[in-house]
Motif scaffolding. Structure first.
Motif, mmCIF file in Angstrom:
data_model
loop_
_atom_site.group_PDB
_atom_site.id
_atom_site.type_symbol
_atom_site.label_atom_id
_atom_site.label_comp_id
_atom_site.label_asym_id
_atom_site.label_seq_id
_atom_site.Cartn_x
_atom_site.Cartn_y
_atom_site.Cartn_z
ATOM 1 N N SER A 77 -11.191 78.452 -18.846
ATOM 2 C CA SER A 77 -12.716 77.898 -18.326
ATOM 3 C C SER A 77 -12.321 77.068 -17.288
ATOM 4 C CB SER A 77 -13.351 77.340 -19.503
ATOM 5 O OG SER A 77 -13.903 78.266 -20.489
ATOM 6 N N LEU B 249 -22.641 75.284 -10.120
ATOM 7 C CA LEU B 249 -23.939 75.303 -11.027
ATOM 8 C C LEU B 249 -24.971 75.734 -10.217
ATOM 9 C CD1 LEU B 249 -23.484 72.282 -13.394
ATOM 10 C CD2 LEU B 249 -22.895 74.476 -13.780
ATOM 11 N N ALA C 59 -27.480 75.126 -26.285
ATOM 12 C CA ALA C 59 -27.202 74.348 -25.184
ATOM 13 C C ALA C 59 -27.151 72.638 -25.360
ATOM 14 C CB ALA C 59 -28.117 74.383 -23.913
ATOM 15 N N ASP D 137 -17.758 74.790 -24.156
ATOM 16 C CA ASP D 137 -18.438 75.747 -25.067
ATOM 17 C C ASP D 137 -18.130 77.127 -25.033
ATOM 18 O OD1 ASP D 137 -21.371 77.499 -25.381
ATOM 19 O OD2 ASP D 137 -21.169 75.854 -26.470
ATOM 20 N N GLN D 138 -17.129 77.421 -23.995
ATOM 21 C CA GLN D 138 -16.786 78.694 -24.046
ATOM 22 C C GLN D 138 -15.519 78.830 -24.870
ATOM 23 O OE1 GLN D 138 -16.241 79.039 -19.656
ATOM 24 N NE2 GLN D 138 -18.144 79.682 -19.468
ATOM 25 N N ALA E 198 -19.086 82.098 -12.276
ATOM 26 C CA ALA E 198 -19.710 82.309 -13.705
ATOM 27 C C ALA E 198 -19.265 83.760 -14.292
ATOM 28 C CB ALA E 198 -21.107 81.905 -13.828
ATOM 29 N N ASN F 230 -28.103 77.009 -17.150
ATOM 30 C CA ASN F 230 -26.721 77.006 -16.500
ATOM 31 C C ASN F 230 -25.302 77.064 -17.403
ATOM 32 O OD1 ASN F 230 -26.330 76.324 -13.475
ATOM 33 N ND2 ASN F 230 -28.262 75.053 -14.047
ATOM 34 N N ILE F 231 -25.700 76.517 -18.677
ATOM 35 C CA ILE F 231 -24.576 76.409 -19.607
ATOM 36 C C ILE F 231 -24.354 77.665 -20.010
ATOM 37 C CG2 ILE F 231 -23.819 75.571 -21.692
ATOM 38 C CD1 ILE F 231 -25.296 72.889 -21.312
ATOM 39 N N TYR F 232 -25.391 78.503 -19.993
ATOM 40 C CA TYR F 232 -25.138 79.946 -20.572
ATOM 41 C C TYR F 232 -25.159 80.929 -19.561
ATOM 42 C CZ TYR F 232 -24.536 78.411 -25.171
ATOM 43 O OH TYR F 232 -24.035 77.574 -26.108
ATOM 44 N N ARG G 170 -20.419 73.155 -20.404
ATOM 45 C CA ARG G 170 -20.296 74.686 -20.226
ATOM 46 C C ARG G 170 -18.954 75.079 -20.527
ATOM 47 N NH1 ARG G 170 -22.273 79.006 -17.316
ATOM 48 N NH2 ARG G 170 -20.395 80.196 -16.561
#
Lengths: 321, 502, 317
Positions: free
Chosen positions: B84, B92, B124, B160-161, C200, B101-103, B157
């Motif tokens: 990540s 972003l 989130a 969280d990955q 992303a 954005n986070i997801y 973000r």
């Protein structure tokens, strides 16, 4: 030590020279081919009336777009402005019984005014040129209907005799074409105005940091475009002999295509590129019509040429990176 | 105990037109390690990271992630293998919401393919809580947040990955001290759990705090990898900057009677918190500060590009009421900007045009016609006197080396009647010889009576060549030093904040 | 965060214009507020609305597709010819959709593989397609004849126009896809910041290709709808649709203060312009007033979208 080898010691004129050569070669080859194989092509009357005169009109309007594009913008209202300027000039001339020269001046003033408004919104209010000029098209269309007191597209208005005579005279048309093209070239590539405009078009931030009044020069491109399209509209109207409400609008696409064609061949947006594009397209069209292609294929030919040129240019750019 | 690295990059090379960005770079990271990657702008750090991320493809070399060879990996592949990224430019999307954005790219959806918004927002929120940002409403558009908060969103973000390898590129430039502390706590926790971390930063004090190893890149090459604890800061900086230009004679200090050509009073703006100083004619003043200290913002105020919220600028005794770039230029200011490629030169134009850009008025006839021959001659003179290496003056600026490009920018300003020169990081990406030439040019300017400001993040450069220097830290001038009376260590002390390290 | 007042203005201005005009028209123009007239408005706006929804799909992915003014007349003619040759309706429809999608794919490849500017290349394709159309039809309009039941599309179920229902279905489908799926999020990201999207993990090229193909399908559908509307494939169709459709696409961005391309805005924009068109005629206003009103509405939209941002926007070709 950082290895920064200068890979291509190619200078600015050298790059342009090479692709210019390619384009000119193709042009000359087609010209020679047509002169030999197409009956009637290489006659004065054909070259002048069917090639140079129509190409000249389109080229003048496209020069307006060229200036705007050199500054990093776009003007969708070129066709409409051309039509409106001519319309205003014709209607006023009929009322006030004007001579040719005052008519032209009047048309130029109208075009300059429209261009200045466009430029105001783009340069000082930061509106996207796309949207500003698009709404100009609508407003101009409305104005055209209003002025000509008609509500049908394509209504004709008669023009004074002197103008029609002048319009069909190749000396008038080609003379005007040469004067305009030459002046725009000087403006864009030999004057300090053109230098600043190109600088703004290439990199706005650098121009700002170097002290160039970027907003003013952006505005200027639109004002100049307005002037040039007015002249083109004037040439068109005098050539056709009548003023059509809504004339000129079909020239929008052409005036966009020509600078792009020129850019693909000459590596940058330029007057010579635009003129080259105009001559090339009209020469090909002329030749094909002599060979018996029905006139309805105009768009097909233009589209194929454009796509061909930009695809080739795109492939070349990909190879360079 | 030999551990297998989670990441191995072997002999990575990458070339862009005109420049070798990376040359056979080796880099590896062990699980549970925080490995710092340092180097100047243009050294190749972000290129290396982008190759790791799958955004660029290396010309040659291998990447092995967790035992698997990465060939033709897309960014999605890289993410799927547990790497990540937190990018310097955030990457972003401003008008999407925080949660979106986070997801982004991994939104939860139901059997019809429709995004489950409740779940998205809920998760989130907890992702943010993990980085101690509890007060943010995840449904707000991202651009409603402050830049620091946006940075935390980027961090949330990435975390969280559940990565095996986390890459951070300048993560702290926008963060407050508490947020930095919080971030370091999280990073340490992750390292304890065996997650590998690559930490890219210009802030050497942070590198010393958090990393176990540090790798230095310079000019596309790996200069060395060291155990952080065992490498003294001086040596680290030397590796980063390269061969020291040993024999520079500093500029002469200027007499106290020399007229003041620039006075700045209490400039205040978003990144500048009350800066005042003055510059005399013939003086070479250094403004030293780490990346992000506010140098560039300060210079933009002085040059008229941005307007400060508060403060006065006085040029040659004249108070400048409405500052704009053309006004400042007419008063004799000149700026060689930090990013010479994007801000200093028209890359796709020849040198003749670039050199005459600001001073075009002096090459026109009748106010409009450009005297091209004169212009070309002038360019040739400039090329000669500044010793710019180029086949001809018609060469496109793009194809010159960094040092030569810098000289072209200077030539542009020398063609005007500027007498107050501001240089923002002029020697970044320039080789040793080029640097010597630039320093000589700076001194020549002062000898001719111009006032010169040299803004740099290299303390040694400023200390060696300037007669006086100001240290800028977080938008404030925290020290004014006479270079003949202080040592380099003193300067570095202030550059790092002027506090004893914890 | 934009200040509250600016946001309120943006959010509600065009809507207020819409509502205001609606009220004014209801009060001043006698036959305005009747079911018949209102459904007339819907019917008249539907065709352009569907076109604009297709165009919007490409705009949402950050590109533009001008070729529809070339593809729609061509596809309409193909459809008419097939019906005249007694092909079944569904088959002809499927074929036209397929061709539309193929054109979309071609456009997409020019942009993604050759990295051409989408404005320029779709103009070229437009020329090409209008050339094909000329070749195919000789430049004339074609009537569809008796075999085609126009009522299928332009009929009514009770008071509701079927075309309106078709529009709603298409709208809902596109709305869900562009706002509530991963693909929709991917499009928004690609449009705003291609590099961020790539970082992303989003496949930027695939996203754009799908957007162009989707638009191609919608354009194909519009051509069938236009045949139903005019009972044939009209010769002037191309020039007539280009500018109004682009206008709706722009106006749609600022309705509801979204400031970005969005599906609902397209519907409102189309209805607004359709309402103006319809009512100005009802009020016997001179013909020139309609384009002027279009221009003014467009100006208001962009003025609102743009408050406070005076940076010059440049076009990179």
């Amino acid at each position: 030590m950082k290895t920064t080898t200068v890979e291509k010691k190619i200078t600015c004129p050298q790059i342009r020279f090479r692709s210019w050569m390619g384009g000119m070669f193709v042009f000359v080859a087609i010209f020679i081919f047509l002169s030999i194989k197409a009956p009637g092509f290489f006659t004065t009357i054909n070259l002048v009336r069917n090639l140079l005169m129509p190409a000249g009109i389109v080229a003048v309007i496209a020069c307006g777009m060229t200036v705007v594009m050199a500054g990093g913008g776009i003007d969708l209202s070129v066709g409409a402005t051309a039509g409106l300027s001519a319309l205003v000039a014709a209607v006023t001339a009929a009322r006030l019984d004007l001579e040719i020269l005052p008519m032209l001046v009047l048309a130029i003033m109208v075009g300059c005014f429209i261009g200045s408004i466009n430029g105001l919104f783009v340069a000082y209010l930061g509106v996207s040129p796309f949207v500003v000029t698009l709404s100009s098209v609508f407003l101009i269309r409305g104005l055209e209907f209003l002025i000509s007191l008609t509500n049908v597209r394509g209504t004709y208005l008669m023009l004074p005799m002197e103008l029609t005579d002048a319009g069909s005279s190749p000396y008038f048309q080609l003379g005007l074409f040469l004067v305009v093209v030459f002046s725009v070239f000087i403006f864009l590539d030999r004057s300090c105005f053109g230098r600043y405009i190109r600088s703004v078009g290439e990199n706005l931030e650098v121009s700002h940091f170097s002290g160039i009044r970027y907003r003013f020069y952006t505005w200027l491109t639109y004002a100049v475009c307005g002037i040039l399209t007015a002249i083109g509209g004037f040439m068109l109207t005098s050539y056709e002999g009548v003023v059509r409400v809504g004339s000129g609008e079909s020239y929008l696409i052409d005036s966009f295509v020509l600078p792009i064609l020129g850019q693909a061949v000459f590596r940058r947006i330029s007057v010579e590129g635009t003129v080259f594009g105009a001559l090339l397209i009209y020469m090909v069209l002329n030749g094909l019509f002599i060979f018996g292609t029905p006139p309805v294929f105009v768009n097909l030919i233009k589209g194929s040429l454009l796509l061909l040129v930009i695809i080739l240019s795109g492939i070349q750019k990909l190879r360079e990176t | 105990m030999v551990e297998t690295p989670i990441l191995q990059m072997k002999k990575i090379s990458k070339r862009f037109p005109g420049v070798q960005a990376l040359a056979e770079v080796d880099f590896d990271v062990l699980p549970g390690e925080v490995h710092a990657l340092v180097g100047q702008n243009g050294a190749g750090k972000s290129t290396l990271l982008k190759i790791l991320a799958g955004i660029y493809k290396a010309d040659s070399g291998e990447i092995i992630v967790d035992g698997q060879k990465a060939t033709n990996w897309t960014p999605r592949d890289v993410l799927n293998h547990g790497v990540s990224f937190i990018y310097q430019e955030l990457n972003l999307v401003p008008d999407l919401s925080v949660a979106q954005n986070i997801y982004l790219g991994r939104e939860p959806y139901n059997s019809l393919g429709i995004i489950r918004w409740d779940e998205l927002n809920r998760r989130a929120q907890s992702a943010l809580e993990r980085v101690n940002e509890n007060g943010i409403d995840v449904r707000l558009p991202l651009n409603c947040l402050s830049v620091a908060q946006q940075q935390m969103v980027a961090i949330a973000r990435a975390l969280d990955q559940n990565p095996r390898l986390l890459v951070l590129d300048e993560p702290t430039s926008r963060l407050s001290r508490e947020e930095i502390e919080g971030l370091f706590r999280v990073l340490n926790q992750m390292a304890e759990r065996g997650i590998a971390i690559i930490y890219v930063s210009h802030r050497l004090e942070e590198v010393y705090r958090i990393s176990q190893r540090v790798t230095v890149l310079r000019d596309g090459q790996r200069i060395g990898t060291h155990i952080t604890k065992e490498l003294p800061p001086n040596e680290l900086i030397t590796e980063i900057i390269g061969e020291r230009v040993r024999k520079i004679t500093p500029a002469q200090p200027v007499s106290a009677e020399a007229p003041v050509c620039l006075e700045v009073e209490n400039l205040i703006g978003p990144k500048v918190h009350g800066v005042s100083f003055s510059l005399r004619r013939g003086e070479l003043l250094g403004i030293v500060g780490a990346v992000g200290a506010g140098k560039t913002e300060l210079l933009r105020y002085i040059f008229g590009i941005d307007r400060p919220i508060f403060g006065k600028i006085i040029v040659n005794g004249e108070f400048v009421n409405v500052s704009s770039t053309p006004v400042m230029i007419s008063k004799g200011l000149a700026l060689c900007p930090e990013d010479r490629k994007a801000q200093g030169l028209l890359l796709d134009s020849p040198l003749t045009i670039n050199i005459s850009l600001t001073a075009l008025r002096s090459f026109v006839w009748g106010g409009w016609w450009i005297k091209r021959r004169q212009e070309k001659l002038h360019a040739e003179n400039m090329v000669q006197s500044l010793r710019i290496s180029t086949p001809t003056v018609e060469q496109l600026a793009r194809y010159l080396s960094g040092g030569n490009q810098q000289k072209v920018v200077l030539a542009k300003w020398l063609s005007t009647n500027a007498n107050l020169f501001i240089f923002d990081e002029p020697t970044v990406g320039v080789d040793v010889l080029g640097r010597v030439e630039i320093y000589d040019l700076l001194k020549q300017l002062t000898e001719k009576g111009a006032g010169v400001i040299l803004a740099t993040s290299d303390p040694e450069e400023a200390w060696q060549i300037c007669s006086r220097l100001l240290v800028l830290y977080e938008g404030r001038i925290i020290a004014e030093l006479n270079t003949q009376q202080v040592s380099l260590d003193d300067v570095m002390f202030y550059v790092m904040g002027g506090k004893k390290s914890a | 965060m934009p200040e509250r007042s600016k946001l309120l203005l943006q959010r509600y201005a065009i809507l207020s214009v819409f509502a205001g005009l609606f009220i004014i028209f209801s009060l001043t123009v006698t036959s305005f507020a009747t079911t018949e007239n209102l459904s007339n408005i819907i019917v008249q706006s539907s065709l352009l609305a569907v076109l604009a929804l297709g165009l919007n799909l490409v705009i949402m992915a950050g590109e533009i597709d001008i070729s529809f003014s070339g593809s729609v007349p061509l596809l309409a003619s193909i459809f008419v010819m097939m019906i005249q040759e007694n092909w079944p309706f569904l088959f002809a429809l499927a074929f036209v959709l397929f061709i539309g999608a193929t054109i979309g794919l071609f456009n997409a490849l020019l942009v993604t593989s050759l990295k051409l500017n989408s404005f320029v290349s779709t103009v070229g394709v437009m020329f090409l397609l209008s050339g094909f159309w000329y070749a195919y039809t000789g430049g004339t309009s074609i009537w569809i004849g008796e075999t085609f039941n126009r009522e299928l599309i332009y009929g009514y179920i009770g008071p509701l126009p079927i075309i309106g229902l078709i529009l709603i279905v298409i709208f809902l489908l596109l709305y869900v896809i562009t706002e509530h799926t991963r693909f929709g999020m991917a499009m928004r990201a690609v449009r705003t910041d291609q590099e961020a999207a790539r970082a992303a993990g989003i496949n930027v090229e695939k996203t754009k290709i799908l957007a162009f193909i989707g638009a191609g399908l919608v354009f194909g559908l519009s051509s069938v709808l236009s045949v139903a509307r005019l009972s044939g494939a009209m010769a002037t169709a191309g020039a007539d649709i280009m500018l109004p459709t682009m206008t709706i696409a722009f106006v749609g961005q600022t309705v509801l203060g979204m400031g970005r391309p969005n599906t609902l805005g397209i519907i409102l924009g189309a209805l607004l312009l359709g309402m103006i068109n319809n009512t100005f005629v009802l009020m016997n206003l001179p013909f020139w007033s309609v384009p002027m009103a279009y221009g003014i509405i467009l100006m208001i939209s962009i003025a609102l979208a743009n408050i406070g941002q005076t940076d010059i926007k440049q076009i990179r070709l």
